[in-house]
Design an enzyme around this catalytic site. Structure first.
Site, PDB file in Angstrom:
ATOM      1  N   HIS A  41      53.695  48.187  47.500  1.00 28.22           N
ATOM      2  CA  HIS A  41      53.956  48.951  48.724  1.00 28.22           C
ATOM      3  C   HIS A  41      54.996  48.246  49.581  1.00 28.22           C
ATOM      4  CE1 HIS A  41      49.819  51.060  48.403  1.00 28.22           C
ATOM      5  NE2 HIS A  41      50.750  51.670  47.717  1.00 28.22           N
ATOM      6  N   CYS A  97      45.396  44.611  38.121  1.00 31.21           N
ATOM      7  CA  CYS A  97      44.943  43.277  38.528  1.00 31.21           C
ATOM      8  C   CYS A  97      43.562  43.003  37.926  1.00 31.21           C
ATOM      9  CB  CYS A  97      44.872  43.229  40.056  1.00 31.21           C
ATOM     10  SG  CYS A  97      44.136  41.712  40.646  1.00 31.21           S
ATOM     11  N   HIS A 129      43.753  56.620  48.106  1.00 31.89           N
ATOM     12  CA  HIS A 129      44.473  55.385  47.732  1.00 31.89           C
ATOM     13  C   HIS A 129      44.363  55.211  46.217  1.00 31.89           C
ATOM     14  CE1 HIS A 129      45.278  51.114  47.171  1.00 31.89           C
ATOM     15  NE2 HIS A 129      45.868  51.126  48.352  1.00 31.89           N
ATOM     16  N   GLU A 131      44.009  52.721  44.195  1.00 24.37           N
ATOM     17  CA  GLU A 131      42.895  51.907  43.660  1.00 24.37           C
ATOM     18  C   GLU A 131      41.582  52.689  43.726  1.00 24.37           C
ATOM     19  OE1 GLU A 131      42.221  47.930  45.353  1.00 24.37           O
ATOM     20  OE2 GLU A 131      40.103  48.258  44.953  1.00 24.37           O
ATOM     21  N   CYS A 198      38.529  41.506  47.801  1.00 21.87           N
ATOM     22  CA  CYS A 198      39.324  40.436  47.205  1.00 21.87           C
ATOM     23  C   CYS A 198      39.614  39.373  48.257  1.00 21.87           C
ATOM     24  CB  CYS A 198      40.637  41.000  46.666  1.00 21.87           C
ATOM     25  SG  CYS A 198      41.717  39.713  46.063  1.00 21.87           S
ATOM     26  N   SER A 226      51.431  49.743  53.180  1.00 20.30           N
ATOM     27  CA  SER A 226      50.540  48.702  52.640  1.00 20.30           C
ATOM     28  C   SER A 226      49.244  48.629  53.437  1.00 20.30           C
ATOM     29  CB  SER A 226      51.256  47.354  52.695  1.00 20.30           C
ATOM     30  OG  SER A 226      50.331  46.313  52.542  1.00 20.30           O
ATOM     31  N   SER A 227      48.086  48.848  52.775  1.00 24.05           N
ATOM     32  CA  SER A 227      46.834  48.817  53.550  1.00 24.05           C
ATOM     33  C   SER A 227      46.478  47.400  53.966  1.00 24.05           C
ATOM     34  CB  SER A 227      45.684  49.510  52.821  1.00 24.05           C
ATOM     35  OG  SER A 227      45.587  49.096  51.510  1.00 24.05           O
ATOM     36  N   SER A 270      51.932  42.256  49.692  1.00 23.93           N
ATOM     37  CA  SER A 270      52.978  43.012  48.996  1.00 23.93           C
ATOM     38  C   SER A 270      54.375  42.676  49.538  1.00 23.93           C
ATOM     39  CB  SER A 270      52.706  44.516  49.164  1.00 23.93           C
ATOM     40  OG  SER A 270      52.440  44.805  50.522  1.00 23.93           O
TER      41      SER A 270
END
Ligand code: SF4
Length: 288
Positions: A41, A97, A129, A131, A198, A226-227, A270
């Site tokens: 992102h 990932c 999103h 993911e 994470c 980008s979150s 990111s």
């Protein structure tokens, strides 16, 4: 003389670093390489990889492709994507990932154990999103996505609940949601929560707060999509209201430098290091 410091803890996490390295290795071979969605992102880094030959596609375009190589980015993908690839003879370069991959497997295992009592698999994350779509895909679309504590209050507390989190969500709100469900689950129903956040993001919060406190002025370099960028920038703002979100050097308001002796540059998981360095160079050219 103004002091300008780049936060050594900011920049790509290992998931993003690995995905970009895989893309670069494939691109070096000279065969066309497609990427399903933006590899990261960050518009500037996407542009750099585009110059090297990476072709970004969406899911509709992916379905039309045959006999090509497609890279799956760190966010991961639902099982349908792998199925389409198999049908269309697409070679997958899987850069999901490992942290996300593990989470997908845990959710799938939980779903496969699901009985007829209507256990609710709940994912604390952002609707839509990439993911989260990959995680929901492990449950044939049955998982419930909640974005906040408010939404958690609408769950059915008479039925079992298993709570997971998107990897980049706030640990603080995840704990509040866990406490709320714990207090409201009805007798006879069970509740388990799994902290799947994470630490590449969560561990950066205290560090970035310390960094932001140390400077008069902060430029947080991040793509607006980008979150984790939003979360980390929020942490900077909490301790230093003189914090500004910029995409790249062209968005820096240099008039802000007048009242600052020390300037900090930091960013998201990111944000490429080279972009933070480019911001530092731009700032240096406006200071005496
Ligand atoms: S933030 Fe964590 S889970 Fe997400 S890509 Fe980076 S290392 Fe992987």
């Amino acid at each position: 003389m103004k002091q300008i410091e780049i936060d050594s803890g900011s920049g790509f996490c290992f998931g993003v670093t690995t995905a970009i390295k895989k893309a670069e290795e494939e691109l070096e071979k000279g065969t066309p390489l497609y990427c399903l969605g933006d590899i990261v992102h960050n518009g500037r880094e996407c542009e750099r990889l585009k110059q090297l030959g990476l072709i970004t596609i969406n899911h509709d375009e992916f379905q039309q492709l045959h006999d090509v190589k497609v890279l799956l980015r760190a966010h991961g993908e639902p099982p349908e994507t792998y199925e389409i690839a198999r049908q269309n003879n697409i070679e997958i370069i899987d850069a999901t990932c490992p942290v996300v991959l593990q989470l997908q497997k845990r959710i799938k295992r939980e779903y496969d154990l699901t009985d007829e009592h209507g256990k609710q698999i709940v994912i604390y994350g952002k609707n839509g999103h990439a993911e989260v779509l990959g995680l929901v895909g492990q449950t044939e679309g049955k998982a419930i996505v909640i974005e906040s504590l408010e939404e958690a209050k609408r769950l059915d507390f008479t039925k079992d609940i298993r709570l997971y989190s998107q990897t980049t969500k706030s640990l603080e709100e995840f704990c509040q949601i866990t406490d709320y469900i714990q207090q409201h689950i009805e007798p006879g129903a069970t509740f388990k929560s799994f902290d799947t956040i994470c630490r590449q993001v969560a561990n950066r919060m205290p560090n970035i707060r310390d960094f932001a406190k140390r400077h008069d002025l902060i430029f947080f370099v991040s793509g607006k999509k980008s979150s984790n960028g939003k979360i980390l920038f929020g942490e900077c703002l909490k301790v230093n209201p003189n914090s500004y979100l910029v995409d790249d050097p062209s968005e820096i308001d240099f008039s802000l430098l007048k009242h600052a002796d020390t300037i900090g540059i930091c960013g998201a998981t990111s944000t490429p290091k080279w972009l933070m360095e480019a911001c530092r160079q731009a700032l240096l050219s406006h200071t005496d």
